[in-house]
Write an enzyme that holds these catalytic residues in place. Sequence first.
Site, PDB file in Angstrom:
ATOM      1  N   ASP A   1       9.763  29.287  27.399  1.00 36.45           N
ATOM      2  CA  ASP A   1      10.860  29.413  28.360  1.00 36.45           C
ATOM      3  C   ASP A   1      10.400  30.276  29.525  1.00 36.45           C
ATOM      4  O   ASP A   1      10.004  31.423  29.327  1.00 36.45           O
ATOM      5  CB  ASP A   1      12.065  30.053  27.639  1.00 36.45           C
ATOM      6  CG  ASP A   1      13.191  30.375  28.600  1.00 36.45           C
ATOM      7  OD1 ASP A   1      13.246  29.746  29.675  1.00 36.45           O
ATOM      8  OD2 ASP A   1      14.012  31.251  28.266  1.00 36.45           O
TER       9      ASP A   1
ATOM     10  N   ASP B   1      16.560  31.449  30.040  1.00 36.10           N
ATOM     11  CA  ASP B   1      17.830  30.885  29.558  1.00 36.10           C
ATOM     12  C   ASP B   1      17.779  30.522  28.075  1.00 36.10           C
ATOM     13  O   ASP B   1      18.725  29.964  27.524  1.00 36.10           O
ATOM     14  CB  ASP B   1      18.253  29.673  30.409  1.00 36.10           C
ATOM     15  CG  ASP B   1      17.300  28.496  30.244  1.00 36.10           C
ATOM     16  OD1 ASP B   1      16.280  28.630  29.542  1.00 36.10           O
ATOM     17  OD2 ASP B   1      17.582  27.431  30.820  1.00 36.10           O
TER      18      ASP B   1
ATOM     19  N   ASP C   1      10.907  25.092  28.920  1.00 38.06           N
ATOM     20  CA  ASP C   1      11.008  24.261  30.129  1.00 38.06           C
ATOM     21  C   ASP C   1       9.619  23.879  30.626  1.00 38.06           C
ATOM     22  O   ASP C   1       8.603  24.350  30.109  1.00 38.06           O
ATOM     23  CB  ASP C   1      11.816  24.988  31.222  1.00 38.06           C
ATOM     24  CG  ASP C   1      11.360  26.429  31.405  1.00 38.06           C
ATOM     25  OD1 ASP C   1      10.133  26.650  31.405  1.00 38.06           O
ATOM     26  OD2 ASP C   1      12.218  27.336  31.529  1.00 38.06           O
TER      27      ASP C   1
ATOM     28  N   ASP D   1       7.173  10.219  26.234  1.00 35.36           N
ATOM     29  CA  ASP D   1       7.942   9.599  25.160  1.00 35.36           C
ATOM     30  C   ASP D   1       8.779   8.473  25.761  1.00 35.36           C
ATOM     31  O   ASP D   1       9.420   8.661  26.790  1.00 35.36           O
ATOM     32  CB  ASP D   1       8.855  10.664  24.521  1.00 35.36           C
ATOM     33  CG  ASP D   1       8.976  10.490  23.029  1.00 35.36           C
ATOM     34  OD1 ASP D   1       9.301   9.376  22.594  1.00 35.36           O
ATOM     35  OD2 ASP D   1       8.754  11.476  22.296  1.00 35.36           O
TER      36      ASP D   1
ATOM     37  N   ASP E   1       9.261   5.594  20.815  1.00 37.52           N
ATOM     38  CA  ASP E   1      10.221   5.952  19.778  1.00 37.52           C
ATOM     39  C   ASP E   1      10.685   4.722  18.993  1.00 37.52           C
ATOM     40  O   ASP E   1      10.996   3.684  19.595  1.00 37.52           O
ATOM     41  CB  ASP E   1      11.426   6.619  20.455  1.00 37.52           C
ATOM     42  CG  ASP E   1      12.339   7.313  19.468  1.00 37.52           C
ATOM     43  OD1 ASP E   1      11.829   8.119  18.668  1.00 37.52           O
ATOM     44  OD2 ASP E   1      13.552   7.051  19.499  1.00 37.52           O
TER      45      ASP E   1
ATOM     46  N   GLU F   1       6.007   4.527  17.174  1.00 40.20           N
ATOM     47  CA  GLU F   1       6.536   5.066  15.918  1.00 40.20           C
ATOM     48  C   GLU F   1       7.085   3.900  15.110  1.00 40.20           C
ATOM     49  O   GLU F   1       8.004   3.215  15.552  1.00 40.20           O
ATOM     50  CB  GLU F   1       7.643   6.084  16.206  1.00 40.20           C
ATOM     51  CG  GLU F   1       8.103   6.791  14.949  1.00 40.20           C
ATOM     52  CD  GLU F   1       9.435   7.524  15.120  1.00 40.20           C
ATOM     53  OE1 GLU F   1       9.658   8.497  14.399  1.00 40.20           O
ATOM     54  OE2 GLU F   1      10.254   7.113  15.971  1.00 40.20           O
TER      55      GLU F   1
ATOM     56  N   HIS G   1       8.014  16.786  15.273  1.00 38.32           N
ATOM     57  CA  HIS G   1       9.309  17.432  15.495  1.00 38.32           C
ATOM     58  C   HIS G   1      10.408  16.958  14.543  1.00 38.32           C
ATOM     59  O   HIS G   1      11.521  17.452  14.613  1.00 38.32           O
ATOM     60  CB  HIS G   1       9.728  17.173  16.944  1.00 38.32           C
ATOM     61  CG  HIS G   1       9.957  15.709  17.189  1.00 38.32           C
ATOM     62  ND1 HIS G   1       8.911  14.794  17.177  1.00 38.32           N
ATOM     63  CD2 HIS G   1      11.076  14.992  17.404  1.00 38.32           C
ATOM     64  CE1 HIS G   1       9.401  13.574  17.377  1.00 38.32           C
ATOM     65  NE2 HIS G   1      10.715  13.673  17.523  1.00 38.32           N
ATOM     66  N   ASP G   2      10.116  15.968  13.695  1.00 33.99           N
ATOM     67  CA  ASP G   2      11.112  15.465  12.739  1.00 33.99           C
ATOM     68  C   ASP G   2      10.826  15.904  11.304  1.00 33.99           C
ATOM     69  O   ASP G   2      11.601  15.586  10.403  1.00 33.99           O
ATOM     70  CB  ASP G   2      11.103  13.926  12.722  1.00 33.99           C
ATOM     71  CG  ASP G   2      11.608  13.311  14.010  1.00 33.99           C
ATOM     72  OD1 ASP G   2      12.421  13.947  14.707  1.00 33.99           O
ATOM     73  OD2 ASP G   2      11.183  12.169  14.304  1.00 33.99           O
TER      74      ASP G   2
HETATM   75  O1  TEU Z   1      12.691   9.325  14.838  1.00 31.76           O
HETATM   76  C1  TEU Z   1      13.013   8.257  14.002  1.00 31.76           C
HETATM   77  C2  TEU Z   1      13.545   8.628  12.695  1.00 31.76           C
HETATM   78  O2  TEU Z   1      13.947   7.743  11.974  1.00 31.76           O
HETATM   79  C3  TEU Z   1      13.610  10.050  12.298  1.00 31.76           C
HETATM   80  O3  TEU Z   1      14.476  10.734  13.113  1.00 31.76           O
HETATM   81  C4  TEU Z   1      14.058  10.223  10.912  1.00 31.76           C
HETATM   82  O4  TEU Z   1      15.386   9.818  10.795  1.00 31.76           O
HETATM   83  C5  TEU Z   1      13.889  11.657  10.617  1.00 31.76           C
HETATM   84  O5  TEU Z   1      12.528  11.859  10.513  1.00 31.76           O
HETATM   85  C6  TEU Z   1      14.555  12.074   9.375  1.00 31.76           C
HETATM   86  O6  TEU Z   1      13.696  11.942   8.331  1.00 31.76           O
HETATM   87  C7  TEU Z   1      12.715   9.178  16.200  1.00 31.76           C
HETATM   88  C8  TEU Z   1      12.524  10.522  16.868  1.00 31.76           C
HETATM   89  O7  TEU Z   1      11.262  11.014  16.541  1.00 31.76           O
HETATM   90  C9  TEU Z   1      13.637  11.423  16.457  1.00 31.76           C
HETATM   91  O8  TEU Z   1      13.480  12.723  16.912  1.00 31.76           O
HETATM   92  C10 TEU Z   1      14.930  10.824  16.970  1.00 31.76           C
HETATM   93  O9  TEU Z   1      16.019  11.568  16.495  1.00 31.76           O
HETATM   94  C11 TEU Z   1      15.099   9.380  16.532  1.00 31.76           C
HETATM   95  O10 TEU Z   1      13.934   8.605  16.687  1.00 31.76           O
HETATM   96  C12 TEU Z   1      16.161   8.699  17.375  1.00 31.76           C
HETATM   97  O11 TEU Z   1      15.681   8.540  18.676  1.00 31.76           O
END
Ligand code: TEU
Length: 557
Positions: free
Chosen positions: A23, A27, A31, A100, A200, A255, A324-325
């Site tokens: 950041d 805030d 960013d 992305d 995505d 993905e 990030h997931d």
């Molecule tokens: O992710 C696809 C997805 O299916 C994951 O979010 C999954 O549901 C999650 O890993 C839970 O296990 C992509 C993106 O990477 C994610 O951040 C988004 O939320 C999702 O698509 C919708 O755009």
Amino acid sequence: MDGQREWWKEGVVYQIYPQSFKDSDGDGVGDIPGIVEKLDYLDYLGVDAVWLNPVYDSPLADNGYDVRDYRAILDEYGTMADWETLRDGLHDRDIRLIMDLVVNHTSDEHEWFRKSRRLEDPYTDYYVWRDGDSDEPPNNWESLFDGPAWTYDDEREAWYLHLFDPKQPDLDWTNPAVREDVYEMMRWWLDRDVDGFRMDVINLLAKRDGLPDGTDDAAPVTGWEHFVSAPPIHEYIQEMHEEVLSRYDVMTVGEALDVSIEDARRFIVEDGLDMVFTFDHMYLDEAGSRFTVAEWELADLKEVTAKWQTGLSEGWNSLYLGNHDQPRMVSRFGDDAEYRRESTKLLATYLFTLKGTPFVYQGDELGMTNARFETIDDYRDVATIRAVELALETGHIDQFDAVRNAVNYWTRDNARTPMQWSDDPNAGFTVGEPWIKVNEDYPDVNVERQRGDPDSVLEYYRQLVALRHEQPVLKYGNYVPILEEHAEVMAYLRRHDEQANRALAVLNFFDGRPVVELPSGVEYDDADLVCTNYDVADPDPRELDLRPYEARVYLLD
Ligand code: TEU
């Protein structure tokens, strides 16, 4: 056959989650100028490309995966001029920029959807709308974020499909005007010198004709078999390639949830994507819901590794252990307490010595761990919050405490806590109030502390990046598993068909002390130990007395 040599086959990609990276204005939200401040850090790491999670204008219902305007930068993240500064700063350092691409859905605040729900042409059929009774959804499909995949819109008096949050309506890819608008937007970015796209949920774009009810009880959510890699997905990607991608020199990685080898091969070899993100290894500790956790088995990790390493011989693999997931890789596949350093290095060694392109998620290069969230108010992730709220509402659970451990394990917020730069307050991420809790381990786990310390996880990553650049066999050598039956150790050779030199990786995945005998038939006389996470007194690979999470990489001549 490796096909042509390509920069993205030889490089390392670093993933930046902008909200949590740095950041610059206090805030509490990361960013773009914050990323610009850290360009020299990326340069020092030695990575070849950055994949930037969405920075487009968005109401942030799903942290930017709900795009309101594809051609604008979110105010909190900066301006288009800031983005240009970032792009140029990366390019000056020979680092590519991968954006992305989120085109399965938009935000419900996108102009297309606002007009579509008012039946305004030409947007009327831009989304998957179905007429019907307001108390009976068009089919039984479920959202990947729990609950039904349909919401009734009072304005249009019709149902719309959303495979994710209700604020993420799915675009109707059967409509050629939608596809053309998406292609035009892609060209708009490519003309601004972006070097590629991470796409995505690319294998969800097509929905089976007629939207039939889901019948597969074993599917993660009902309807899965009708929207995951469903026809005519390959035609759409081929068209996208023809209309856009083939005209630029770019890298693409799609993905692809639950993708089979055959579909992955088609996406790459026939449809023109460069790589896909596969998920088999991300399912190893799943037990059917986000409220349970299964113990993963090394035998299964070996199996899925071999499956993709040898199965995708005509294509090219992407390699990742977190994003990030996902939970933090060391909390999942390593030991994030006693052997945090050793096991992070072990996992990194695995990632960098397989065949494919390694993707490093921000903070993994420090050995960042899962966070500890105390109350439901600590969570920010829409998927986590929806899952818990719905389960409470439907009586599936009677209190949060019953599922706290599993939720803490899975929540995507684990990966989204701020990047740890120093032991300053808030890990040096912000001088304000961070939008999400900072992981408490930051005084110990941070860049400032690790930079220059030869034993640190960070310096180990740098060494791996360099090794990858230097050794052709680590880029193009084929994967040959050895010690396949060993319960604790994964080991493999990398071998060029046409050249004599090979690499050998020996990875002790647990905290035991296995004594390992390598198979005969391989010449170990000239073994050169090029990377390891311990001091090794006797580098001879014929005498392997491994310590907890020990990793060794040899070059064999
Ligand atoms: O992710 C696809 C997805 O299916 C994951 O979010 C999954 O549901 C999650 O890993 C839970 O296990 C992509 C993106 O990477 C994610 O951040 C988004 O939320 C999702 O698509 C919708 O755009």
